[in-house]
Write a protein that holds these residues in place. Structure first.
Motif, PDB file in Angstrom:
ATOM      1  N   ALA A  88      10.323  66.721  17.393  1.00  0.00           N
ATOM      2  CA  ALA A  88       9.228  66.491  17.971  1.00  0.00           C
ATOM      3  C   ALA A  88       9.246  65.722  19.329  1.00  0.00           C
ATOM      4  O   ALA A  88      10.105  65.558  20.263  1.00  0.00           O
ATOM      5  N   TRP A  89       8.167  66.787  20.665  1.00  0.00           N
ATOM      6  CA  TRP A  89       8.554  66.767  21.515  1.00  0.00           C
ATOM      7  C   TRP A  89       6.843  66.292  22.381  1.00  0.00           C
ATOM      8  O   TRP A  89       5.922  66.372  21.215  1.00  0.00           O
ATOM      9  N   VAL A  90       6.405  66.030  23.543  1.00  0.00           N
ATOM     10  CA  VAL A  90       5.265  65.826  23.771  1.00  0.00           C
ATOM     11  C   VAL A  90       4.287  66.971  23.516  1.00  0.00           C
ATOM     12  O   VAL A  90       5.184  68.128  23.714  1.00  0.00           O
ATOM     13  N   PRO A  91       2.846  66.910  23.679  1.00  0.00           N
ATOM     14  CA  PRO A  91       2.090  68.134  23.527  1.00  0.00           C
ATOM     15  C   PRO A  91       2.524  69.453  24.308  1.00  0.00           C
ATOM     16  O   PRO A  91       2.188  70.123  24.680  1.00  0.00           O
ATOM     17  N   SER A  92       2.859  69.027  25.487  1.00  0.00           N
ATOM     18  CA  SER A  92       2.575  69.617  27.072  1.00  0.00           C
ATOM     19  C   SER A  92       4.238  70.228  27.783  1.00  0.00           C
ATOM     20  O   SER A  92       4.234  71.414  28.159  1.00  0.00           O
ATOM     21  N   ALA A  93       4.721  70.163  26.292  1.00  0.00           N
ATOM     22  CA  ALA A  93       6.102  70.736  26.337  1.00  0.00           C
ATOM     23  C   ALA A  93       6.062  71.855  25.965  1.00  0.00           C
ATOM     24  O   ALA A  93       7.059  72.561  25.919  1.00  0.00           O
ATOM     25  N   GLY A  94       4.678  72.326  24.707  1.00  0.00           N
ATOM     26  CA  GLY A  94       4.615  73.390  24.493  1.00  0.00           C
ATOM     27  C   GLY A  94       5.515  73.915  23.277  1.00  0.00           C
ATOM     28  O   GLY A  94       6.490  75.485  23.112  1.00  0.00           O
ATOM     29  N   ALA A  95       6.236  72.864  22.674  1.00  0.00           N
ATOM     30  CA  ALA A  95       7.420  72.979  21.221  1.00  0.00           C
ATOM     31  C   ALA A  95       6.471  74.229  19.538  1.00  0.00           C
ATOM     32  O   ALA A  95       5.266  73.724  20.015  1.00  0.00           O
ATOM     33  N   ASP A  96       6.881  74.821  19.845  1.00  0.00           N
ATOM     34  CA  ASP A  96       6.443  76.093  19.124  1.00  0.00           C
ATOM     35  C   ASP A  96       6.991  76.236  17.817  1.00  0.00           C
ATOM     36  O   ASP A  96       8.843  76.446  17.473  1.00  0.00           O
ATOM     37  N   ARG A  97       6.773  75.857  16.066  1.00  0.00           N
ATOM     38  CA  ARG A  97       7.443  76.026  15.383  1.00  0.00           C
ATOM     39  C   ARG A  97       8.866  75.435  15.253  1.00  0.00           C
ATOM     40  O   ARG A  97       9.993  75.320  14.974  1.00  0.00           O
ATOM     41  N   ASN A  98       8.300  73.748  15.447  1.00  0.00           N
ATOM     42  CA  ASN A  98       9.665  72.632  15.304  1.00  0.00           C
ATOM     43  C   ASN A  98       9.811  71.939  14.183  1.00  0.00           C
ATOM     44  O   ASN A  98      10.355  71.409  14.146  1.00  0.00           O
ATOM     45  N   ARG A  99       9.369  72.526  12.551  1.00  0.00           N
ATOM     46  CA  ARG A  99      10.481  71.980  11.467  1.00  0.00           C
ATOM     47  C   ARG A  99      11.615  73.136  11.346  1.00  0.00           C
ATOM     48  O   ARG A  99      10.638  74.442  11.150  1.00  0.00           O
ATOM     49  N   HIS A 100      12.357  72.353  10.819  1.00  0.00           N
ATOM     50  CA  HIS A 100      13.283  73.390  10.500  1.00  0.00           C
ATOM     51  C   HIS A 100      14.004  73.330   9.137  1.00  0.00           C
ATOM     52  O   HIS A 100      14.149  72.115   9.132  1.00  0.00           O
ATOM     53  N   GLY A 101      14.508  74.303   8.202  1.00  0.00           N
ATOM     54  CA  GLY A 101      15.355  73.720   7.068  1.00  0.00           C
ATOM     55  C   GLY A 101      16.749  74.404   7.550  1.00  0.00           C
ATOM     56  O   GLY A 101      16.092  74.577   7.798  1.00  0.00           O
ATOM     57  N   VAL A 102      17.499  73.410   6.953  1.00  0.00           N
ATOM     58  CA  VAL A 102      18.392  72.967   7.136  1.00  0.00           C
ATOM     59  C   VAL A 102      19.797  72.517   5.945  1.00  0.00           C
ATOM     60  O   VAL A 102      19.165  72.064   5.240  1.00  0.00           O
ATOM     61  N   THR A 103      20.441  73.402   5.522  1.00  0.00           N
ATOM     62  CA  THR A 103      21.781  72.856   4.547  1.00  0.00           C
ATOM     63  C   THR A 103      22.880  72.843   5.637  1.00  0.00           C
ATOM     64  O   THR A 103      23.989  73.102   5.947  1.00  0.00           O
ATOM     65  N   VAL A 104      23.654  71.187   5.681  1.00  0.00           N
ATOM     66  CA  VAL A 104      24.767  70.604   6.228  1.00  0.00           C
ATOM     67  C   VAL A 104      25.161  70.152   5.267  1.00  0.00           C
ATOM     68  O   VAL A 104      25.463  69.017   4.913  1.00  0.00           O
ATOM     69  N   PRO A 105      26.496  71.181   5.377  1.00  0.00           N
ATOM     70  CA  PRO A 105      27.426  70.373   3.951  1.00  0.00           C
ATOM     71  C   PRO A 105      27.981  69.764   4.611  1.00  0.00           C
ATOM     72  O   PRO A 105      28.904  69.120   5.584  1.00  0.00           O
TER      73      PRO A 105
END
Length: 430
Positions: A88-105
């Motif tokens: 998550a970032w402040v709205p004016s940072a323009g973060a696009d598609r900031n949700r990620h699915g990842v598997t970490v062994p």
């Protein structure tokens, strides 16, 4: 603990046999089975406390250009972490598609990246990182949000740099380094040459003429190593929106282009942003470091809803300059402000320096002046016409006081100010 969409879907599908066989034992059995599955899935989910996130972002980026936030997720636990991560970032940072699915062994690390495209200058700060760890069945999840500090400094866009090559070519012509050698009426001695008809007789060098026998004249060029002092008005007038951006953005663009041009011309450049007090200052820097220092110094300047103190500006100029210099005032050509605040003090500056006032005009004002179809548009056009005449009168008063006035739309203001600088330099008025 959080139920996932899969758990909700499984519960919905399981309701079908319950509806077909509406018995208490069936309902209880299905609820117990679903609850057991959720509990087992929750127990098997890796703890989000075992995942350590670290953010990495570039130090700075130009406004409108892309940047990347990189999250490194290190799993220090014994179980594989199946994560849904929100960067998550402040709205004016323009973060696009900031949700990620990842598997970490277990014992390993993975990276996820979020594209940023800031929409405002200044420091854009990161918000919380949310980790949602799912179980192997995907029915339940454990969630944790924690601060991972990061800051991205957004520098001015400097879109007006596209005008720099053409102005540098004109500067080289003026300075005698291009193929076409045009001499300005400057004050710095350049060379001697033979007299030709049409030369000013006051330029004759009588000593050189006596030594050589031929009439010889001096040629001059605009003086180098002068001081250019740029004042950016960051008061309430600069907060007015001209099109899609505040007036302050056009003023910063004009300051950057003029600073780049003056630096290439060999002049020393100082920049201050002022309203009721000095908000930013860049001085004493020359060469390649100037533009980066200006971008850093002006990145966090924001318009304040206060009145600019022109006596304070005059005192700042007096304290900074001890010789005749070019003083550029980037402010609004506002009739009331000019008449009541600027005119009483501008005479003190014009006596010692060459002063230029550069103002970004509202591009919508001209459109309002020409739209005269309905009665309402006619009244608006009359008001816009009157405002234009008042600004013209204020500009005339300033010119009588010795101030050069430049007014243009936000897109045209930087090159117009650069042209004024070149004209003054060619005429030897700096």
């Amino acid at each position: 603990m959080a139920l996932t969409r899969r758990a909700v879907l499984v519960a919905a599908v399981g309701l079908l046999p319950v509806l077909l066989v509406p018995r208490t034992t069936t309902v209880l059995a299905w609820a117990a089975l679903l609850g057991l599955g959720v509990l087992i899935d929750l127990l098997l989910a890796a703890s989000p406390l075992a995942v350590r996130p670290e953010r990495a972002v570039p130090h700075s980026v130009r406004l409108g250009e892309p940047a990347t936030s990189t999250l490194t997720l290190s799993n220090t636990g014994r179980r594989t972490a199946r994560l849904l991560v929100r960067d998550a970032w402040v709205p004016s940072a323009g973060a696009d598609r900031n949700r990620h699915g990842v598997t970490v062994p277990a014992g390993e690390a993975r990276r996820v990246r979020t594209a940023l495209r800031p929409t405002r200058r200044g420091d854009r700060t990161a918000d919380l990182v949310t980790l949602r760890s799912h179980g192997p069945l995907g029915l339940a999840a454990r969630q944790r949000s924690l601060p991972v500090p990061a800051r991205l400094r957004v520098l001015p866009a400097f879109a007006s740099r596209r005008h720099l090559p053409s102005r540098l070519a004109r500067l080289r012509e003026m300075d005698g380094r291009a193929a076409v050698k045009v001499r300005g009426e400057g004050t710095e001695f350049d060379s001697l040459r033979e007299y030709v008809i049409g030369d000013d007789v006051r330029a004759i060098d009588w000593r050189a003429t006596a030594r050589g026998g031929d009439v010889v004249v001096r040629t001059w060029r605009p003086e180098r190593d002068r001081r250019v002092f740029i004042v950016i008005d960051s008061s309430r007038l600069s907060a007015a929106r001209l099109g899609e951006a505040p007036r302050l953005e056009a003023q910063i663009e004009a300051a950057l282009l003029l600073a780049a041009l003056a630096s290439k011309a060999g002049d020393r450049v100082d920049v201050v942003a002022v309203d009721s007090a000095v908000r930013a200052r860049v001085s004493g820097i020359q060469g390649a470091r100037l533009m980066s220092s200006l971008a850093e110094g002006l990145a966090q300047v924001e318009a304040s809803l206060v009145q600019v103190s022109w006596p304070a500006v005059t005192q700042t100029v007096r304290d900074a300059l001890s010789q005749r210099s070019l003083v550029v005032l980037l402010t609004a050509l506002d009739t009331a402000a000019v008449m009541s605040d600027l005119l009483p003090v501008v005479g003190a500056m014009t006596r010692d320096h060459q002063v230029v006032l550069a103002s970004a005009a509202d591009p919508e004002a001209e459109e309002i002046r020409v739209r005269r179809t309905t009665s309402e548009e006619i009244f608006d056009a009359a008001a816009a016409e009157r405002a234009s005449l008042e600004r013209a009168a204020a500009g005339m008063r300033l010119r009588r006081s010795g101030v050069e006035v430049v007014e243009a739309t936000p897109e045209d203001l930087p090159p117009a100010l650069a042209d004024t600088y070149l004209s003054l330099k060619a005429a030897g008025r700096l």
